[in-house]
Design a protein around this motif. Sequence first.
Motif, PDB file in Angstrom:
ATOM      1  N   TRP A   1      -3.585   4.276  -4.607  1.00  0.00           N
ATOM      2  CA  TRP A   1      -2.128   4.461  -4.724  1.00  0.00           C
ATOM      3  C   TRP A   1      -1.727   4.468  -6.189  1.00  0.00           C
ATOM      4  CZ3 TRP A   1       0.666   4.937  -0.126  1.00  0.00           C
ATOM      5  CH2 TRP A   1       2.043   5.132  -0.284  1.00  0.00           C
TER       6      TRP A   1
ATOM      7  N   TYR B   1       7.303   8.672   3.360  1.00  0.00           N
ATOM      8  CA  TYR B   1       7.942   7.465   3.880  1.00  0.00           C
ATOM      9  C   TYR B   1       9.376   7.404   3.369  1.00  0.00           C
ATOM     10  CZ  TYR B   1       3.916   5.448   6.161  1.00  0.00           C
ATOM     11  OH  TYR B   1       2.895   5.219   7.035  1.00  0.00           O
TER      12      TYR B   1
ATOM     13  N   ASP C   1       7.049  -1.917   7.536  1.00  0.00           N
ATOM     14  CA  ASP C   1       6.564  -0.536   7.530  1.00  0.00           C
ATOM     15  C   ASP C   1       5.172  -0.425   6.928  1.00  0.00           C
ATOM     16  OD1 ASP C   1       8.960   0.114   8.619  1.00  0.00           O
ATOM     17  OD2 ASP C   1       9.772   1.123   6.849  1.00  0.00           O
ATOM     18  N   ARG C   2       4.743  -1.450   6.211  1.00  0.00           N
ATOM     19  CA  ARG C   2       3.406  -1.379   5.604  1.00  0.00           C
ATOM     20  C   ARG C   2       2.318  -1.365   6.681  1.00  0.00           C
ATOM     21  NH1 ARG C   2       1.467  -1.169   0.780  1.00  0.00           N
ATOM     22  NH2 ARG C   2      -0.617  -1.918   0.298  1.00  0.00           N
TER      23      ARG C   2
ATOM     24  N   VAL D   1      -2.573  -6.989   7.501  1.00  0.00           N
ATOM     25  CA  VAL D   1      -1.677  -6.397   6.519  1.00  0.00           C
ATOM     26  C   VAL D   1      -0.665  -7.408   5.988  1.00  0.00           C
ATOM     27  CG1 VAL D   1       0.110  -4.625   6.161  1.00  0.00           C
ATOM     28  CG2 VAL D   1      -1.931  -4.094   7.510  1.00  0.00           C
ATOM     29  N   GLN D   2      -0.151  -8.278   6.851  1.00  0.00           N
ATOM     30  CA  GLN D   2       0.997  -9.093   6.481  1.00  0.00           C
ATOM     31  C   GLN D   2       0.723 -10.582   6.316  1.00  0.00           C
ATOM     32  OE1 GLN D   2       3.771  -7.887   9.674  1.00  0.00           O
ATOM     33  NE2 GLN D   2       4.836  -6.646   8.154  1.00  0.00           N
TER      34      GLN D   2
ATOM     35  N   HIS E   1      11.678   4.292   0.888  1.00  0.00           N
ATOM     36  CA  HIS E   1      10.779   3.377   0.185  1.00  0.00           C
ATOM     37  C   HIS E   1      10.611   3.839  -1.256  1.00  0.00           C
ATOM     38  CE1 HIS E   1       9.398   0.601   3.299  1.00  0.00           C
ATOM     39  NE2 HIS E   1       9.514   1.611   4.143  1.00  0.00           N
TER      40      HIS E   1
ATOM     41  N   LEU F   1       1.840   2.142   7.463  1.00  0.00           N
ATOM     42  CA  LEU F   1       1.107   2.824   6.399  1.00  0.00           C
ATOM     43  C   LEU F   1      -0.394   2.598   6.519  1.00  0.00           C
ATOM     44  CD1 LEU F   1       0.804   4.252   3.605  1.00  0.00           C
ATOM     45  CD2 LEU F   1       1.142   1.987   2.582  1.00  0.00           C
TER      46      LEU F   1
ATOM     47  N   ASN G   1       5.560   2.693  -2.989  1.00  0.00           N
ATOM     48  CA  ASN G   1       4.691   1.948  -2.081  1.00  0.00           C
ATOM     49  C   ASN G   1       5.533   1.567  -0.872  1.00  0.00           C
ATOM     50  OD1 ASN G   1       2.321   0.761  -1.003  1.00  0.00           O
ATOM     51  ND2 ASN G   1       1.664   0.278  -3.088  1.00  0.00           N
ATOM     52  N   VAL G   2       4.859   1.193   0.170  1.00  0.00           N
ATOM     53  CA  VAL G   2       5.527   0.904   1.437  1.00  0.00           C
ATOM     54  C   VAL G   2       5.354  -0.575   1.717  1.00  0.00           C
ATOM     55  CG1 VAL G   2       5.642   1.454   3.891  1.00  0.00           C
ATOM     56  CG2 VAL G   2       5.037   3.243   2.239  1.00  0.00           C
ATOM     57  N   MET G   3       6.462  -1.295   1.741  1.00  0.00           N
ATOM     58  CA  MET G   3       6.397  -2.735   1.907  1.00  0.00           C
ATOM     59  C   MET G   3       7.098  -3.149   3.191  1.00  0.00           C
ATOM     60  SD  MET G   3       4.637  -3.022  -0.769  1.00  0.00           S
ATOM     61  CE  MET G   3       4.383  -4.789  -0.787  1.00  0.00           C
TER      62      MET G   3
END
Length: 708
Positions: free
Chosen positions: A578, A681, A692-693, A29-30, A684, A696, A687-689
Amino acid sequence: MKRFISFFLIISSFSTALGQKELTLEQAVQQQYTEFRPKTLTGFSWLPGKTEYSYVSNDSLVIVNVTNSKMNRALTLSDINDALKANNFQPLKRIPWGWVDGKHIRFKADKYFVLFNTEDKAIPSKFLIADNSQNHEFSPDGQWMSFTLGQNIFLMSTQGESVALTNDSLDGLVNGQSVHRNEFGINKGTFWSPTGRYLAYYHMDESMVSQYPLVDISKRVGELVSIRYPMAGMRSHEVTVRVYDTQTRTTVELKTGEPREQYLTNLAWSPDESSIFLAILNREQNHMKMNCYSVSNGDFVKTLFEERNDKYVEPLNSPQFISNDTFVWQSRADGWNHIYLYSTDGKLIKQLTKGEWEVTSIDAIDASNGIIYYAATTESPLERHLYSINIKNGATLHLTSGSGTHRSVVSPDFKYFVDFYTSIDIPNRVGLFTTKGKLVKQLVDAPNPYNGYNVSLPRLITLTAKDGTTLYGRMIKPTNFDSTQKYPAVIYVYGGPHSQLVINSWMGGARLWECYMANMGYILFTLDNRGTSNRGAEFEQVIHRQLGTVELNDQLVGVEYLKSLSYVDSARLGVHGWSFGGFMTLTMMLRASEQFRVGVAGGPVTDWKFYEVMYGERYMDTPDENPDGYSNADLKNYVANLKGKVLIIHDDMDRTVVPQNSLTLIHEFIKSGVQVDFFMYPQHDHNVMGKDRVHLIDKIIRYFDDNL
């Protein structure tokens, strides 16, 4: 599904034993653009006015002289920090690289923007950053910094003088900020003239726009946060352009006229600073005028040309001047985005590029030699290549080679370009070329950044829509793929305008978490339907007044393809997206409910009358003008069709797709006795950044694990 996961774990353990590491969810994810970013020239930039380029290497800014390697040098972080210490600044942790000219860089240090001389290591000037200020922009002569503070705009001089250009206090008045909700290519609200004498800026009155209530739960008692949100068919804001003269300390307003509800975009200064050019678009967005205004008094001078379309006109790029009398303009006048040469009296001199392909950017203009460098989709909608065209005779050179995506940066003297080349098979190749297309030196040939990891990479797919239109898709299979097995498939969808998810580049446009999910025993599939970008006006505008209909039909072509594959379990199809992709996810779950078992919709538009004026009315007109189109796209009308499981996710501070979209749909599900799942969420915005992403993406994958 759990039995399938167990099989996956056995196989992945065997793979790990062979030395291939498994990605963690956090990495997937990151870390796609950090740990797993293909090797490149980080922070690449040509030095203004020189045949030198720079890039970041560890704690140094390496400066390369293209014509004389003996002049290569490096600026170190220690060099900068020594100078900062001598001027009582705190040290930096990373080397900056924002060139202002051939020897100065500008960066933030403590509460200042600092100008640093890379030759004598001195700090010739600095600008104090006011607390809570935003939208900082520097005049070309380096004497002024413009910024916004609250709803007003200010200037700061290098001597520390602060000048308030506005002093508005009425709620709803905004100065110097982006307007029209960042549509029409707008991404800022201030525009310095070429010499820095004048500053043009937007003044927006949105006091008449309805306020939408959001709630800030971080307070001891939740507090109301009201945002101005003009929904389709309702009152919109009114915008003007003002011009401040730093010499006379006076302001004039351009006389852009009536009606006040119109869109002012694509602002450009004439090279001699006597005029400002503006694209004026009516609220209906089907008629654009390119107008010229006098800087001295704001008077309307003339309309140079007009563009009309029975669906919509969408100007996205400002005029770019060749001389004080001629400029180039990008337009879809012939159905494809191309470059046109105009004189400032409004005469069309010639159309420079032509064909059933799109110019995606103008990368450089060599005015002295009459050469334009541009990127285009000439080879394929999935590719980007660099070309040059001679303005006088139309001679065109194709400067890049190799199927894929080329991002090219032309040198200030127009003799060289550096090409960043990637494809579905090539992580990144960086080369120095002459502007005749000859390779001078290969600078980077990046290895696969996933070497040592168990990562399955995408492959590209070509399909055909029912009307014969070519559609492009992308598929990701597990690394332990077995064609004798049956796999559930998940469609990752967006499908709206200004998007292209499938491209011939490294990863094919996919997110790394999609590869991670595929390795959990899924087929991941994405298709760009009609309505998406870079395929010409007809391909995009077919969705006009009927959002969700053509897009759904094309996505079902992808479904038919998946079902034709022996290794896809046609009874276990899911979909996730999304924003517009959330709208498409619910459209597919509700209007083609027999096809899908599970859907996860994030930040979805569920009823287009709840969406904002600029985007919504461009594609749907107003609810009064297009009642049938709005009704057909209103997902509340289809809740009884749901056969599978749906999770709807929304952010409580969503300023783009307001929560009313999800809440009204859920209310309709409840009234109809239909069960759905919902997750919000907090704190936010659309979208969730951040960290916390990970939560998600974990939630999305778990939902498919549990229900597909």
